[in-house]
Design a protein around this motif. Structure first.
Motif, PDB file in Angstrom:
ATOM      1  N   LEU A  84       2.670  14.554   8.630  1.00  0.00           N
ATOM      2  CA  LEU A  84       1.214  14.426   8.472  1.00  0.00           C
ATOM      3  C   LEU A  84       0.795  13.007   8.119  1.00  0.00           C
ATOM      4  N   TRP A  85       1.534  12.410   7.143  1.00  0.00           N
ATOM      5  CA  TRP A  85       1.245  11.017   6.788  1.00  0.00           C
ATOM      6  C   TRP A  85       1.449  10.112   7.992  1.00  0.00           C
ATOM      7  N   THR A  86       2.494  10.395   8.750  1.00  0.00           N
ATOM      8  CA  THR A  86       2.793   9.565   9.919  1.00  0.00           C
ATOM      9  C   THR A  86       1.617   9.605  10.899  1.00  0.00           C
ATOM     10  N   LEU A  87       1.178  10.828  11.220  1.00  0.00           N
ATOM     11  CA  LEU A  87       0.068  10.985  12.163  1.00  0.00           C
ATOM     12  C   LEU A  87      -1.210  10.335  11.652  1.00  0.00           C
ATOM     13  N   LEU A  88      -1.461  10.566  10.358  1.00  0.00           N
ATOM     14  CA  LEU A  88      -2.677  10.052   9.750  1.00  0.00           C
ATOM     15  C   LEU A  88      -2.723   8.524   9.827  1.00  0.00           C
ATOM     16  N   PHE A  89      -1.598   7.875   9.471  1.00  0.00           N
ATOM     17  CA  PHE A  89      -1.572   6.409   9.520  1.00  0.00           C
ATOM     18  C   PHE A  89      -1.687   5.897  10.948  1.00  0.00           C
ATOM     19  N   ALA A  90      -0.967   6.571  11.857  1.00  0.00           N
ATOM     20  CA  ALA A  90      -1.017   6.132  13.260  1.00  0.00           C
ATOM     21  C   ALA A  90      -2.458   6.220  13.764  1.00  0.00           C
ATOM     22  N   LEU A  91      -3.115   7.306  13.428  1.00  0.00           N
ATOM     23  CA  LEU A  91      -4.477   7.535  13.898  1.00  0.00           C
ATOM     24  C   LEU A  91      -5.456   6.513  13.314  1.00  0.00           C
ATOM     25  N   PRO A 101      -0.104 -13.061  13.212  1.00  0.00           N
ATOM     26  CA  PRO A 101       0.472 -13.491  11.924  1.00  0.00           C
ATOM     27  C   PRO A 101       0.453 -12.389  10.864  1.00  0.00           C
ATOM     28  N   LEU A 102      -0.675 -11.674  10.750  1.00  0.00           N
ATOM     29  CA  LEU A 102      -0.747 -10.643   9.696  1.00  0.00           C
ATOM     30  C   LEU A 102       0.275  -9.535   9.958  1.00  0.00           C
ATOM     31  N   THR A 103       0.475  -9.213  11.248  1.00  0.00           N
ATOM     32  CA  THR A 103       1.417  -8.149  11.564  1.00  0.00           C
ATOM     33  C   THR A 103       2.846  -8.591  11.253  1.00  0.00           C
ATOM     34  N   PHE A 104       3.203  -9.795  11.746  1.00  0.00           N
ATOM     35  CA  PHE A 104       4.578 -10.243  11.517  1.00  0.00           C
ATOM     36  C   PHE A 104       4.853 -10.507  10.042  1.00  0.00           C
ATOM     37  N   LEU A 105       3.820 -10.930   9.311  1.00  0.00           N
ATOM     38  CA  LEU A 105       4.014 -11.174   7.882  1.00  0.00           C
ATOM     39  C   LEU A 105       3.753  -9.903   7.067  1.00  0.00           C
ATOM     40  N   GLY A 106       3.471  -8.823   7.754  1.00  0.00           N
ATOM     41  CA  GLY A 106       3.167  -7.572   7.054  1.00  0.00           C
ATOM     42  C   GLY A 106       4.392  -6.700   6.840  1.00  0.00           C
ATOM     43  N   TYR A 148       0.130  -2.795   3.982  1.00  0.00           N
ATOM     44  CA  TYR A 148      -0.035  -1.426   3.474  1.00  0.00           C
ATOM     45  C   TYR A 148      -0.032  -0.411   4.610  1.00  0.00           C
ATOM     46  N   MET A 149      -0.429  -0.874   5.782  1.00  0.00           N
ATOM     47  CA  MET A 149      -0.382   0.019   6.945  1.00  0.00           C
ATOM     48  C   MET A 149       1.082   0.248   7.340  1.00  0.00           C
ATOM     49  N   VAL A 150       1.843  -0.837   7.396  1.00  0.00           N
ATOM     50  CA  VAL A 150       3.272  -0.721   7.734  1.00  0.00           C
ATOM     51  C   VAL A 150       3.981   0.121   6.680  1.00  0.00           C
ATOM     52  N   GLU A 151       3.674  -0.146   5.421  1.00  0.00           N
ATOM     53  CA  GLU A 151       4.301   0.608   4.318  1.00  0.00           C
ATOM     54  C   GLU A 151       3.941   2.086   4.417  1.00  0.00           C
ATOM     55  N   GLY A 152       2.699   2.341   4.796  1.00  0.00           N
ATOM     56  CA  GLY A 152       2.234   3.721   4.928  1.00  0.00           C
ATOM     57  C   GLY A 152       3.003   4.460   6.007  1.00  0.00           C
ATOM     58  N   GLN A 168      10.116   6.765   2.278  1.00  0.00           N
ATOM     59  CA  GLN A 168      10.067   5.875   1.122  1.00  0.00           C
ATOM     60  C   GLN A 168       9.407   4.552   1.469  1.00  0.00           C
ATOM     61  N   ALA A 169       8.695   3.998   0.478  1.00  0.00           N
ATOM     62  CA  ALA A 169       8.009   2.719   0.670  1.00  0.00           C
ATOM     63  C   ALA A 169       7.740   2.125  -0.692  1.00  0.00           C
ATOM     64  N   HIS A 170       7.373   0.840  -0.720  1.00  0.00           N
ATOM     65  CA  HIS A 170       7.139   0.180  -2.008  1.00  0.00           C
ATOM     66  C   HIS A 170       5.752   0.449  -2.557  1.00  0.00           C
ATOM     67  N   SER A 171       4.796   0.718  -1.639  1.00  0.00           N
ATOM     68  CA  SER A 171       3.451   1.002  -2.171  1.00  0.00           C
ATOM     69  C   SER A 171       3.100   2.449  -1.856  1.00  0.00           C
ATOM     70  N   SER A 172       2.192   2.981  -2.636  1.00  0.00           N
ATOM     71  CA  SER A 172       1.788   4.374  -2.452  1.00  0.00           C
ATOM     72  C   SER A 172       1.051   4.523  -1.123  1.00  0.00           C
ATOM     73  N   PRO A 173       1.305   5.583  -0.365  1.00  0.00           N
ATOM     74  CA  PRO A 173       0.588   5.775   0.903  1.00  0.00           C
ATOM     75  C   PRO A 173      -0.913   5.904   0.683  1.00  0.00           C
ATOM     76  N   TRP A 174      -1.319   6.337  -0.501  1.00  0.00           N
ATOM     77  CA  TRP A 174      -2.757   6.478  -0.783  1.00  0.00           C
ATOM     78  C   TRP A 174      -3.466   5.132  -0.759  1.00  0.00           C
ATOM     79  N   VAL A 175      -2.751   4.098  -1.266  1.00  0.00           N
ATOM     80  CA  VAL A 175      -3.342   2.756  -1.254  1.00  0.00           C
ATOM     81  C   VAL A 175      -3.611   2.343   0.196  1.00  0.00           C
ATOM     82  N   GLY A 176      -2.605   2.553   1.045  1.00  0.00           N
ATOM     83  CA  GLY A 176      -2.737   2.203   2.458  1.00  0.00           C
ATOM     84  C   GLY A 176      -3.853   2.992   3.113  1.00  0.00           C
TER      85      GLY A 176
END
Lengths: 307, 253
Positions: free
Chosen positions: B137-144, B177-182, B206-210, B218-226
């Protein structure tokens, strides 16, 4: 009373450096073929663009079949079809696909019969399934016309629809426009071919420098602003000065004195007698009917002088 | 509501990119597969593990995000810009299509392209790394959300641009740049200070982390932040596009 097909009240369009329209008020009846004439840059396209919602007026109002184009744009656009002056084409799609899309955009369920009918009417049937990239300039212009009409608009705006279209096809198009009118479509067209306006239009408006300078039936404009002329050709040049009564009638010598042209109003016998008295033999005589072109040039020249 | 008009525009926008599948679908898949081979396998041999995950698996969410961002942005940006340049935008502007209908049809077609390319990229990668998804669900939500956001952003840039050069400005100087540095190819944690802190201002991180949380669990930041951040950006872009279309900014004279 049914609403007017198109109505504009004191339409003004100012750009930072120029004023394209200086308060144009026009009323076009349903079922009319209405021609807008004017030199390049006179404001014709600006007027059409405002009525079709492509440009916003600085002030004034425009309504199509009673729908204000700013207050109720969706209702106004549903009844409109536009052939823009600039040719555009989408290289990704074929004419048939483009016409399907165009029907759909206007909320009309795409119909193959209707698309075939238009492709045939505009002589595009054999190009229906090739990429728009492969169409010639004239074909692209015809595709634009088909796009503007495919959803059966009640008011069709044709901005120079026959520019670059050859003469045989132009006549076919005129017939098609008459057929549309017979079916109840109001047609507003701009053209550089004055014979086109003369041939087709119920009424003509002349615009120059963003102002309306005349609106009437072509025959009325011809009567009011056009002059019938009589032209004599002589066997030898007339070198002597013209007698006073010919000068008073507005006669002028042309072609090195071998012909004489004179405006003709009412009684022709006076001109005939005066010409016969000239010291040269008349070998040919013909009258020239006024044309819309003369009227147009006379009207726009008058504005030029004033400006 | 012009339902037929909306469906027609959506179908046209979708068919537009499907007409040139080599350019719109195959090319991004090949490019991403190459990233995967070069970074995943060639470098992956040296990096071994990141955050306890094999490097090859670690970069999969980043690569999927990269294709989602690029493809949804490119679809709206190129379609709108080409329509403006070729004058075919007039066909839409005279039609009874509301700003909302135009916005939704363009965006949805771009989301379809983003999802198409993104899922092919994921499947190619999954052949090597496994098909499991930790939080579907998180995967779909972020992709969307990310696809919608960049599709809208593509519209903003295309409407604003008067020249090809301007259209290319944003992808070159901002998105890439933002993507590669993200953190597509690395964990932001690996960076030395001050870069580790500066990176935190990059929304793409945060999008990549999400997506990493969604796919790997697993990720370093909470998916909610993303999610909140992407939601806010999407809302801002959506309003911007709507206002541009409603006012006819650079579209109606």
């Amino acid at each position: 009373m049914p609403p007017l097909a198109v109505e504009t009240d004191a339409l003004v369009k100012k750009y930072p450096k120029v004023q394209a329209l200086g308060g144009v008020s026009l009323s076009i009846e349903p079922g009319e073929i209405f021609a807008l004439l004017g030199p390049n840059g006179a404001g014709k396209t600006t007027w059409i663009s405002i009525v079709c919602g492509l440009t916003r007026a600085t002030s004034g109002h425009a309504r199509v079949l009673g729908h204000d184009v700013v207050a109720d744009p969706m209702a106004a656009r549903r009844v409109v079809g536009l052939v823009p002056q600039e040719i555009n084409f989408d290289p990704f799609f074929t004419p048939r696909e483009v016409l399907r899309f165009q029907m759909g955009y206007f909320g009309v369920q795409p119909s193959n019969d209707r698309i075939e009918e238009l492709l045939a009417a505009l002589a595009l049937s054999d190009k229906a399934d090739v990429s728009s990239r492969e169409l010639s300039g004239g074909m692209r212009r015809r595709l634009l016309i088909a796009k503007a009409l495919v959803h059966r608009p009640r008011v069709a705006f044709l901005d120079e629809p026959t520019a670059g279209v050859d003469i045989a096809l132009r006549k076919d198009l005129w017939n098609y426009v008459r057929k549309l009118r017979a079916e109840g479509t109001t047609i507003v067209l701009t053209t550089h071919y004055l014979e086109e306006a003369e041939e087709l239009a119920d009424r003509v408006a002349v615009i120059d420098h963003g102002r309306l300078i005349a609106v009437d039936k072509p025959e009325v404009l011809l009567r009011q602003h056009g002059k019938k002329r009589i032209r004599f050709t002589f066997d030898a040049p007339v070198v002597a000065a013209l007698p006073a009564r010919l000068l008073a009638l507005g006669a002028t010598l042309e072609n090195g004195g071998t012909s004489l042209s004179c405006p003709l109003e009412g009684d022709a016998s006076e001109v005939l007698a005066a010409a016969a008295a000239l010291p040269a033999r008349v070998v040919d005589l013909r009258t020239e009917q006024p044309s819309l072109e003369q009227v147009f040039l006379a009207l726009t020249a008058r504005v030029e002088r004033r400006a | 509501m012009n339902t037929i008009g909306f469906k027609t525009l959506l179908s046209k926008e979708t068919r537009r990119f499907l007409k040139v599948p080599g350019q719109t679908v195959a090319q991004p898949v090949i490019t991403t597969a190459l990233y995967f081979l070069v970074f995943g396998f060639a470098l992956g041999g040296r990096v071994k593990e990141l955050d306890g995950i094999s490097y090859v698996r670690f970069i999969v969410p980043g690569l999927v995000m990269l294709s989602l961002i690029q493809n949804s942005f490119l679809n709206t940006a190129s379609s709108m810009f080409i329509a403006k340049m070729q004058g075919t935008i007039v066909d839409l502007l005279v039609a009874p299509l509301s700003p909302g209908e135009l916005l939704t049809a363009f965006t949805l077609a771009a989301v379809i392209r983003g999802f198409l390319v993104g899922s092919i990229v994921w499947m190619v990668a999954a052949i090597f790394t496994g098909f499991s998804i930790a939080h579907p669900l998180w995967t779909l939500l972020f992709a969307l959300m990310v696809s919608i956001e960049f599709a809208l952003f593509g519209l903003v840039v295309a409407i604003w641009s008067d020249k090809f050069e301007q259209l290319n400005l944003i992808p070159t100087f901002v998105i890439t740049p933002l993507t590669f540095l993200g953190g597509v190819f690395y964990s932001a944690h690996m960076l030395p200070e001050p870069w580790a802190t500066i990176t935190k201002a990059n929304p793409v991180l945060y999008m990549v982390e999400g997506l990493r949380y969604g796919i790997l669990g697993q990720a370093h930041s909470s998916p909610w932040v993303g999610l909140i951040l992407t939601g806010v950006l999407t809302a801002v872009s959506g309003v911007a596009v709507w206002v541009m279309l409603a006012r006819g900014y650079k579209l109606r004279g």
